[in-house]
Design an enzyme around this catalytic site. Structure first.
Site, PDB file in Angstrom:
ATOM      1  N   HIS A   1      78.645 134.160  33.488  1.00 41.83           N
ATOM      2  CA  HIS A   1      79.669 135.115  33.918  1.00 41.83           C
ATOM      3  C   HIS A   1      79.458 136.451  33.180  1.00 41.83           C
ATOM      4  O   HIS A   1      80.280 136.889  32.383  1.00 41.83           O
ATOM      5  CB  HIS A   1      81.032 134.512  33.577  1.00 41.83           C
ATOM      6  CG  HIS A   1      82.211 135.160  34.222  1.00 41.83           C
ATOM      7  ND1 HIS A   1      82.305 136.517  34.473  1.00 41.83           N
ATOM      8  CD2 HIS A   1      83.369 134.633  34.671  1.00 41.83           C
ATOM      9  CE1 HIS A   1      83.472 136.781  35.030  1.00 41.83           C
ATOM     10  NE2 HIS A   1      84.148 135.648  35.160  1.00 41.83           N
TER      11      HIS A   1
ATOM     12  N   GLU B   1      76.982 138.020  38.345  1.00 39.95           N
ATOM     13  CA  GLU B   1      76.888 136.678  37.803  1.00 39.95           C
ATOM     14  C   GLU B   1      75.833 135.838  38.525  1.00 39.95           C
ATOM     15  O   GLU B   1      75.806 135.772  39.755  1.00 39.95           O
ATOM     16  CB  GLU B   1      78.246 135.987  37.899  1.00 39.95           C
ATOM     17  CG  GLU B   1      79.368 136.824  37.275  1.00 39.95           C
ATOM     18  CD  GLU B   1      80.730 136.244  37.526  1.00 39.95           C
ATOM     19  OE1 GLU B   1      80.862 134.998  37.504  1.00 39.95           O
ATOM     20  OE2 GLU B   1      81.678 137.025  37.753  1.00 39.95           O
TER      21      GLU B   1
END
EC number: 5.1.3.15
Length: 304
Positions: A174, A277
């Site tokens: 992330h 991501e």
């Protein structure tokens, strides 16, 4: 284990252990640059190529109390990404303990090894379930994260199913990238890729050409494992993201209203970061068979 004993046990001229508030930090530095991580969540918090600025963004008001993930860097999302999906394991009594983005980013990882490989410096973190993790994920596993600082910064997440049943995994690095201005930022590499717009009720389409960021944004791109390029023009650089065994990309920014929901992120900082991501999300989630393992890799480099 104390900082002194860690520095002694994993003695390496390019690695240093230290304490920052409640968190243990691991710093890597060699001829290629610098990287900094914490064992809480095995989160990479900084990557500076030699002679360059930091590739990653961490909030000025991030918490280092060991109670919630540090806002920024590269949180590890595993074995689910986003809200828990009962399809991963099926409904069970532990569902109330299932926090967003899995168990890995809330846990203290152990340092398994530190070594020099060629001209790269490498550290391996390992996570095994404890009583707290089992409240949310009752099946046995071992999770390793290998971080290598060389000509590029490479992260490899390896999950192994040690239980006697199969389960479904969704996952992500992330990554919060530091950019001069997120508004209008261009991300290349997703032309022709199926797209899900989470802020438009899951509306689907196909990306045409480069992606230009607008605030807020939360889009998932599916079935594509090629490289991505962030055009950070204000900083005079391009950030290149390469990956293996990742079929999804997620682009996210909370925007001027969404940022107000984060107590650990100043309201004006949404324009200084963008999450691009590397993931396996939605229908790109995969079955992890009993006794099997899966490795997802991300490689970051800068040109400018």
């Amino acid at each position: 284990m104390s900082i002194e004993s860690l520095n002694k046990r994993f003695s390496n001229p390019h690695v240093r252990f230290s304490q920052h508030e409640a968190l243990m930090m691991v710093d890597l530095e060699n001829d290629h640059g610098h990287a900094s991580l914490t064992t809480f969540g095995a989160t990479l918090l900084s990557y500076r190529p030699r002679g360059g600025e930091d590739v990653l963004w961490v909030s000025e008001t991030a918490l280092y109390d060991g109670k919630k993930p540090v806002r920024g860097g590269v949180p590890v999302c595993w074995p689910w990404f986003g809200a828990y999906d009962p399809a991963a394991l099926g409904a069970d009594p532990s569902d109330a303990h299932k926090k967003g983005h899995g168990v890995a980013r809330y846990a203290l990882w152990d340092v398994e090894s530190v070594e020099t490989v060629g001209d790269a410096t490498q550290v391996v973190f390992v996570l095994r379930p404890d009583d707290e993790i089992r409240k949310a994920w009752p099946l046995d596993f071992i999770l390793r994260l290998k971080v290598s600082l060389g000509q590029s910064l490479e992260m490899t997440l390896v999950g192994e199913n040690l239980s006697d049943r199969d389960w479904q995994v969704s996952e992500a690095f992330h990554t919060y990238f530091s950019v001069a201005d997120a508004e209008g930022l261009v991300v290349r590499g997703l032309d022709g890729t199926p797209r899900v717009d989470k802020l438009a009720g899951g509306a689907r389409g196909v990306q045409a050409g480069e992606v230009r960021m607008s605030m807020p944004m939360e889009q998932v791109f599916l079935g594509h494992g090629g490289p991505l390029v962030i055009e950070d023009r204000g900083n005079g650089r391009e950030i290149v993201i390469e990956r293996e065994n990742s079929a999804s990309s997620v682009l996210w920014n909370p925007g001027p209203e969404g940022v107000k929901a984060f107590a650990d992120m100043p309201d004006d900082q949404y324009r200084k970061t963008v999450c691009v991501e590397v993931a396996n999300a939605l229908e790109d989630a995969y079955a992890l068979k009993a006794g099997a393992s899966h490795a997802m890799r991300m490689r970051l480099s800068v040109r400018g």
